[in-house]
Write a protein that holds these residues in place. Sequence first.
Motif, PDB file in Angstrom:
ATOM      1  N   PRO A  40       0.826  -1.364  -0.002  1.00 59.45           N
ATOM      2  CA  PRO A  40       0.088   0.079   0.109  1.00 59.45           C
ATOM      3  C   PRO A  40       0.886   1.316   0.081  1.00 59.45           C
ATOM      4  O   PRO A  40       2.040   1.254   0.464  1.00 59.45           O
ATOM      5  CB  PRO A  40      -0.812   0.011   1.308  1.00 59.45           C
ATOM      6  N   THR A  41       0.085   2.332  -0.215  1.00 60.84           N
ATOM      7  CA  THR A  41       0.865   3.664  -0.196  1.00 60.84           C
ATOM      8  C   THR A  41      -0.031   4.475   0.855  1.00 60.84           C
ATOM      9  O   THR A  41       0.183   5.792   0.696  1.00 60.84           O
ATOM     10  CB  THR A  41       0.945   4.289  -1.561  1.00 60.84           C
ATOM     11  N   GLN A  42      -0.880   4.052   1.682  1.00 63.92           N
ATOM     12  CA  GLN A  42      -1.677   4.458   2.706  1.00 63.92           C
ATOM     13  C   GLN A  42      -1.774   3.749   3.733  1.00 63.92           C
ATOM     14  O   GLN A  42      -1.498   2.428   3.728  1.00 63.92           O
ATOM     15  CB  GLN A  42      -2.963   4.916   2.279  1.00 63.92           C
ATOM     16  N   PHE A  43      -2.034   4.178   4.960  1.00 62.74           N
ATOM     17  CA  PHE A  43      -2.202   3.502   6.165  1.00 62.74           C
ATOM     18  C   PHE A  43      -3.567   2.794   6.288  1.00 62.74           C
ATOM     19  O   PHE A  43      -3.874   1.696   6.898  1.00 62.74           O
ATOM     20  CB  PHE A  43      -2.028   4.459   7.384  1.00 62.74           C
ATOM     21  N   THR A  44      -4.705   3.366   5.822  1.00 64.29           N
ATOM     22  CA  THR A  44      -5.878   3.046   6.101  1.00 64.29           C
ATOM     23  C   THR A  44      -6.899   2.656   4.884  1.00 64.29           C
ATOM     24  O   THR A  44      -6.544   3.407   3.943  1.00 64.29           O
ATOM     25  CB  THR A  44      -6.736   4.100   7.154  1.00 64.29           C
ATOM     26  N   VAL A  45      -8.019   2.124   5.197  1.00 66.91           N
ATOM     27  CA  VAL A  45      -9.190   2.123   4.206  1.00 66.91           C
ATOM     28  C   VAL A  45     -10.408   2.286   5.344  1.00 66.91           C
ATOM     29  O   VAL A  45     -10.251   2.242   6.377  1.00 66.91           O
ATOM     30  CB  VAL A  45      -9.310   0.853   3.268  1.00 66.91           C
ATOM     31  N   GLY A  46     -11.671   2.257   4.599  1.00 65.42           N
ATOM     32  CA  GLY A  46     -12.772   2.313   5.255  1.00 65.42           C
ATOM     33  C   GLY A  46     -13.193   1.164   5.409  1.00 65.42           C
ATOM     34  O   GLY A  46     -13.671   0.507   4.238  1.00 65.42           O
ATOM     35  N   TYR A  47     -13.563   0.337   6.519  1.00 66.69           N
ATOM     36  CA  TYR A  47     -13.816  -1.223   6.559  1.00 66.69           C
ATOM     37  C   TYR A  47     -15.346  -1.257   5.867  1.00 66.69           C
ATOM     38  O   TYR A  47     -15.748  -2.249   5.335  1.00 66.69           O
ATOM     39  CB  TYR A  47     -13.837  -1.921   7.692  1.00 66.69           C
ATOM     40  N   ARG A  48     -16.244  -0.253   6.288  1.00 66.26           N
ATOM     41  CA  ARG A  48     -17.818  -0.194   5.505  1.00 66.26           C
ATOM     42  C   ARG A  48     -17.617  -0.136   4.337  1.00 66.26           C
ATOM     43  O   ARG A  48     -18.408  -0.756   3.539  1.00 66.26           O
ATOM     44  CB  ARG A  48     -18.335   0.910   6.299  1.00 66.26           C
ATOM     45  N   GLU A  49     -16.783   0.505   3.705  1.00 60.28           N
ATOM     46  CA  GLU A  49     -16.624   0.703   2.169  1.00 60.28           C
ATOM     47  C   GLU A  49     -16.088  -0.596   1.431  1.00 60.28           C
ATOM     48  O   GLU A  49     -16.753  -1.097   0.535  1.00 60.28           O
ATOM     49  CB  GLU A  49     -15.603   1.965   1.935  1.00 60.28           C
ATOM     50  N   VAL A  50     -15.244  -1.239   2.128  1.00 54.04           N
ATOM     51  CA  VAL A  50     -14.650  -2.443   1.670  1.00 54.04           C
ATOM     52  C   VAL A  50     -15.965  -3.290   1.490  1.00 54.04           C
ATOM     53  O   VAL A  50     -16.010  -4.235   0.733  1.00 54.04           O
ATOM     54  CB  VAL A  50     -13.658  -3.063   2.450  1.00 54.04           C
ATOM     55  N   ALA A  51     -16.665  -3.463   2.768  1.00 54.40           N
ATOM     56  CA  ALA A  51     -17.847  -4.446   2.896  1.00 54.40           C
ATOM     57  C   ALA A  51     -18.829  -4.107   1.713  1.00 54.40           C
ATOM     58  O   ALA A  51     -19.428  -4.953   1.018  1.00 54.40           O
ATOM     59  CB  ALA A  51     -18.423  -4.238   4.255  1.00 54.40           C
ATOM     60  N   GLY A 151      -2.876  -5.483   5.818  1.00 51.32           N
ATOM     61  CA  GLY A 151      -2.456  -5.126   6.963  1.00 51.32           C
ATOM     62  C   GLY A 151      -3.120  -3.385   7.124  1.00 51.32           C
ATOM     63  O   GLY A 151      -2.649  -3.014   7.973  1.00 51.32           O
ATOM     64  N   LEU A 152      -3.932  -3.081   6.248  1.00 54.55           N
ATOM     65  CA  LEU A 152      -4.446  -1.828   6.124  1.00 54.55           C
ATOM     66  C   LEU A 152      -5.190  -1.541   7.358  1.00 54.55           C
ATOM     67  O   LEU A 152      -6.200  -2.537   7.655  1.00 54.55           O
ATOM     68  CB  LEU A 152      -5.070  -1.555   4.829  1.00 54.55           C
ATOM     69  N   GLN A 153      -5.392  -0.629   8.035  1.00 52.66           N
ATOM     70  CA  GLN A 153      -6.294  -0.372   9.142  1.00 52.66           C
ATOM     71  C   GLN A 153      -7.489   0.335   8.800  1.00 52.66           C
ATOM     72  O   GLN A 153      -7.966   0.749   7.708  1.00 52.66           O
ATOM     73  CB  GLN A 153      -5.435   0.829  10.068  1.00 52.66           C
ATOM     74  N   ASP A 154      -8.471   0.299   9.889  1.00 48.53           N
ATOM     75  CA  ASP A 154      -9.896   0.841   9.527  1.00 48.53           C
ATOM     76  C   ASP A 154      -9.961   2.283   9.926  1.00 48.53           C
ATOM     77  O   ASP A 154      -9.486   2.674  10.841  1.00 48.53           O
ATOM     78  CB  ASP A 154     -10.688   0.124  10.108  1.00 48.53           C
ATOM     79  N   ASP A 155     -10.216   3.160   8.889  1.00 44.90           N
ATOM     80  CA  ASP A 155     -10.598   4.541   9.488  1.00 44.90           C
ATOM     81  C   ASP A 155     -12.187   4.751   9.000  1.00 44.90           C
ATOM     82  O   ASP A 155     -12.587   5.085   8.003  1.00 44.90           O
ATOM     83  CB  ASP A 155      -9.844   5.449   8.503  1.00 44.90           C
ATOM     84  N   PRO A 156     -13.062   4.727   9.920  1.00 42.59           N
ATOM     85  CA  PRO A 156     -14.476   4.639  10.034  1.00 42.59           C
ATOM     86  C   PRO A 156     -14.838   6.044   9.032  1.00 42.59           C
ATOM     87  O   PRO A 156     -16.004   6.320   8.296  1.00 42.59           O
ATOM     88  CB  PRO A 156     -15.042   5.034  11.514  1.00 42.59           C
ATOM     89  N   PHE A 157     -13.903   7.170   9.152  1.00 41.87           N
ATOM     90  CA  PHE A 157     -14.273   8.394   8.555  1.00 41.87           C
ATOM     91  C   PHE A 157     -13.976   8.253   7.111  1.00 41.87           C
ATOM     92  O   PHE A 157     -14.609   9.203   6.468  1.00 41.87           O
ATOM     93  CB  PHE A 157     -13.602   9.694   9.415  1.00 41.87           C
ATOM     94  N   ARG A 158     -13.126   7.475   6.735  1.00 38.04           N
ATOM     95  CA  ARG A 158     -13.052   7.157   5.366  1.00 38.04           C
ATOM     96  C   ARG A 158     -14.310   6.456   4.682  1.00 38.04           C
ATOM     97  O   ARG A 158     -14.622   6.958   3.505  1.00 38.04           O
ATOM     98  CB  ARG A 158     -11.831   6.362   5.224  1.00 38.04           C
ATOM     99  N   SER A 159     -14.824   5.754   5.468  1.00 38.98           N
ATOM    100  CA  SER A 159     -16.196   5.078   4.913  1.00 38.98           C
ATOM    101  C   SER A 159     -17.069   6.207   4.961  1.00 38.98           C
ATOM    102  O   SER A 159     -18.273   6.294   4.025  1.00 38.98           O
ATOM    103  CB  SER A 159     -16.556   3.771   5.805  1.00 38.98           C
ATOM    104  N   LEU A 160     -17.254   7.088   5.782  1.00 36.72           N
ATOM    105  CA  LEU A 160     -18.404   8.021   6.070  1.00 36.72           C
ATOM    106  C   LEU A 160     -18.166   9.209   4.870  1.00 36.72           C
ATOM    107  O   LEU A 160     -19.044   9.507   4.293  1.00 36.72           O
ATOM    108  CB  LEU A 160     -18.016   8.992   7.475  1.00 36.72           C
ATOM    109  N   ALA A 161     -16.791   9.411   4.418  1.00 38.18           N
ATOM    110  CA  ALA A 161     -16.566  10.233   3.193  1.00 38.18           C
ATOM    111  C   ALA A 161     -17.071   9.592   1.990  1.00 38.18           C
ATOM    112  O   ALA A 161     -17.988  10.182   1.206  1.00 38.18           O
ATOM    113  CB  ALA A 161     -15.303  10.250   3.069  1.00 38.18           C
TER     114      ALA A 161
END
Length: 217
Positions: A40-51, A151-161
Amino acid sequence: MELRNSPPSLARAPLPERLSPGAAVACCEPETVEIERLHPTQFTVGYREVAEKRRRWRDASPARRQAALGRRKVPVIVGPDGVLYALDRHHWLCALEAEGVEAAPIEISADLRHLDIVTFWLELESRGWCHPYDSEGIRRDSRDIPASIAGLQDDPFRSLASALRRAGGFDKDTTLFSEFQWADFLRRQISQACVAENFAAATEKALQLCRDRMAVS
């Protein structure tokens, strides 16, 4: 009503051209690679968005799945020692991997394998090709970015965006990491508890914030 906004404090970071000027990529570069090989080139994704992307994949016919893979090639940077770094589509890769898809089509965007690892990350940062912020929105060392998509972390605000965009809060932007700019804006305006406990209410509040911004612009 469709709301059209630009991300607050957006630092423009467009996708690179097919190849950076002067870059040379070996003719044997694969068109498809195992997802576990992509860094990756970032730390996080939004797990809701992945779902949500996983749900769409499961609901799609085999033909639509194949078409989606063809349309969504992953832009990749070749780094030191030939390591491949995903420049975009991290949510897509997470969803595919979670659904048991082992490989994804790629498109080489730049070849920086001649750089040492420290200079490589400095170059990515200078071009706006990485997003070294963790799930709390805190700036981290780029070299601490997870080494795998898994290994990407969850950022709930990324899902909110993402939910805000789908609700008409802003138009989809091909600028790299633009939705992270929206996530950081929403992080400062909406509590994490609200996002965790009532995502629908958080989305409506985000829409109202967009309306308020339009009213004063």
